[in-house]
Write a protein that holds these residues in place. Structure first.
Motif, mmCIF file in Angstrom:
data_model
loop_
_atom_site.group_PDB
_atom_site.id
_atom_site.type_symbol
_atom_site.label_atom_id
_atom_site.label_comp_id
_atom_site.label_asym_id
_atom_site.label_seq_id
_atom_site.Cartn_x
_atom_site.Cartn_y
_atom_site.Cartn_z
ATOM 1 N N PHE A 98 0.716 -1.103 0.070
ATOM 2 C CA PHE A 98 0.163 0.239 0.181
ATOM 3 C C PHE A 98 0.872 1.652 -0.155
ATOM 4 O O PHE A 98 0.169 2.203 -1.063
ATOM 5 N N GLN A 99 2.142 1.088 0.796
ATOM 6 C CA GLN A 99 2.774 1.851 0.431
ATOM 7 C C GLN A 99 3.507 2.535 -0.957
ATOM 8 O O GLN A 99 3.531 3.365 -1.354
ATOM 9 N N THR A 100 3.497 1.727 -1.110
ATOM 10 C CA THR A 100 3.965 1.572 -2.886
ATOM 11 C C THR A 100 3.034 2.173 -3.773
ATOM 12 O O THR A 100 3.344 2.813 -4.487
ATOM 13 N N LEU A 101 1.552 2.001 -3.288
ATOM 14 C CA LEU A 101 0.655 2.671 -4.138
ATOM 15 C C LEU A 101 0.158 3.995 -4.029
ATOM 16 O O LEU A 101 0.387 4.720 -4.641
ATOM 17 N N PHE A 102 0.976 4.422 -3.128
ATOM 18 C CA PHE A 102 -0.030 6.143 -2.341
ATOM 19 C C PHE A 102 1.774 6.622 -2.760
ATOM 20 O O PHE A 102 1.893 7.567 -3.342
ATOM 21 N N ASP A 103 2.742 5.885 -2.840
ATOM 22 C CA ASP A 103 3.894 6.920 -3.270
ATOM 23 C C ASP A 103 3.818 7.163 -4.461
ATOM 24 O O ASP A 103 4.622 7.559 -5.247
ATOM 25 N N GLU A 104 3.755 6.189 -5.453
ATOM 26 C CA GLU A 104 3.755 6.218 -7.182
ATOM 27 C C GLU A 104 2.245 6.434 -7.778
ATOM 28 O O GLU A 104 2.534 7.107 -8.968
ATOM 29 N N TYR A 105 1.361 5.827 -6.578
ATOM 30 C CA TYR A 105 0.181 6.261 -7.648
ATOM 31 C C TYR A 105 -1.103 7.480 -7.441
ATOM 32 O O TYR A 105 -1.376 6.702 -7.021
ATOM 33 N N PRO A 106 -0.252 8.121 -6.167
ATOM 34 C CA PRO A 106 -1.291 9.446 -5.374
ATOM 35 C C PRO A 106 -2.277 9.606 -6.173
ATOM 36 O O PRO A 106 -3.285 9.856 -5.649
ATOM 37 N N ASN A 107 -2.686 10.112 -7.507
ATOM 38 C CA ASN A 107 -3.713 10.540 -8.047
ATOM 39 C C ASN A 107 -4.566 9.900 -8.501
ATOM 40 O O ASN A 107 -5.137 10.541 -9.950
ATOM 41 N N THR A 108 -4.073 9.157 -8.411
ATOM 42 C CA THR A 108 -5.260 7.478 -9.346
ATOM 43 C C THR A 108 -6.314 7.248 -8.393
ATOM 44 O O THR A 108 -6.614 7.535 -7.281
ATOM 45 N N SER A 109 -7.807 6.536 -8.718
ATOM 46 C CA SER A 109 -8.665 6.868 -8.218
ATOM 47 C C SER A 109 -8.320 5.120 -7.457
ATOM 48 O O SER A 109 -9.118 5.463 -6.159
ATOM 49 N N ALA A 110 -7.510 4.380 -7.980
ATOM 50 C CA ALA A 110 -7.527 3.540 -6.907
ATOM 51 C C ALA A 110 -6.779 3.419 -5.818
ATOM 52 O O ALA A 110 -6.490 3.372 -4.873
ATOM 53 N N GLY A 111 -6.130 4.714 -6.440
ATOM 54 C CA GLY A 111 -4.857 5.521 -4.612
ATOM 55 C C GLY A 111 -5.454 6.110 -3.774
ATOM 56 O O GLY A 111 -5.340 6.026 -2.731
ATOM 57 N N ARG A 112 -6.552 6.768 -4.746
ATOM 58 C CA ARG A 112 -7.781 7.183 -3.457
ATOM 59 C C ARG A 112 -8.378 6.753 -2.892
ATOM 60 O O ARG A 112 -8.508 6.784 -1.527
ATOM 61 N N LEU A 113 -9.141 5.428 -2.959
ATOM 62 C CA LEU A 113 -10.398 4.459 -2.624
ATOM 63 C C LEU A 113 -9.086 3.942 -1.637
ATOM 64 O O LEU A 113 -9.909 3.316 -0.358
ATOM 65 N N ALA A 114 -7.869 3.696 -1.377
ATOM 66 C CA ALA A 114 -7.534 2.619 -1.676
ATOM 67 C C ALA A 114 -6.572 3.345 -0.341
ATOM 68 O O ALA A 114 -6.043 3.043 1.220
#
Length: 231
Positions: A98-114
């Motif tokens: 999840f930290q990788t997701l927040f670091d690399e894709y913070p502005n995506t829909s999946a990142g915001r939902l996560a």
């Protein structure tokens, strides 16, 4: 002589160029005189289209990558949690993903939902500070989505209560109580009533119970509120 006159008029008509032909001829002359400028302008337009297409492709690819990473993390958590029903072990298994997701894709829909979904994982694992931080970030992204907004406010209020920060908890519950949406409003009011009792403010607590009792529709808190009012 009459035939000759008609013939001459017809010749004049045929000799005249129609408006479209005139415009086309003028453009051809202008293009020939401004060939270099025209080539530069055309190249600039093509360049803008190429750049825009590349940006849109990048956005789309980021959404795909973020969605795949989030799905994998959720599946890993469910698999780990199903083994021993231990939320802490599940949290440890996916926190880096999840930290990788927040670091690399913070502005995506999946990142915001996560932010919300991993916040719940953190909450269940008793990582309250991290859960609060994630919910706070999510709150800034939901806009006017009242259902999600009220859920986050109630969750943040609950975390503040667990940390014994009752005044801060009250501020989050009140935002739900005073908001226009009725979603989770009775939940926030019931939490406020209990919180006021902890703060020895019986009058404020009673007001919350009365709001629950008077609210339209059914509520799991209504019978409790009526019992507290009539005791």
């Amino acid at each position: 002589m009459a035939n000759q006159g008609v013939s001459n008029e017809r010749k004049k008509e045929l000799a005249q160029m129609d408006p479209f032909q005139g415009s086309l001829n003028n453009f051809v002359k202008w293009a020939a005189a401004h060939k270099k400028l025209l080539m530069i302008s055309t190249g600039a337009v093509v360049g803008v289209v190429v750049v825009f297409s590349a940006i849109m492709f990048s956005f789309k690819q980021s959404e795909i990558n973020a969605s795949e990473l989030a799905t994998k993390a959720y599946e890993t958590y469910e698999e780990q949690y199903s083994k021993d029903r231990d939320a802490r072990n599940g949290y440890d298994a996916v926190k880096d993903d999840f930290q990788t997701l927040f670091d690399e894709y913070p502005n995506t829909s999946a990142g915001r939902l996560a932010l919300i979904n991993f916040g719940k994982i953190c909450f269940d694992a008793k990582e309250y500070d991290q859960a609060f931080d994630l919910y706070s970030k999510a709150l800034s992204t939901v806009g006017d989505k009242a259902g999600v907004k009220n859920f986050l406010l109630c969750a943040m209020g609950t975390i503040c209560e667990l940390k014994n920060d009752l005044e801060q908890a009250k501020s989050y519950y009140l935002r739900v109580d005073e908001g226009e949406s009725s979603l989770l409003k009775d939940d926030a009011r019931f939490s406020l009533a209990l919180l006021y009792e902890k703060l020895n403010d019986a009058d404020a607590g009673r007001q919350m119970y009365e709001k629950i009792a008077e609210s339209p529709g059914s509520s799991m808190y209504k019978d409790i509120a009526l019992a507290r009012i009539n005791k």
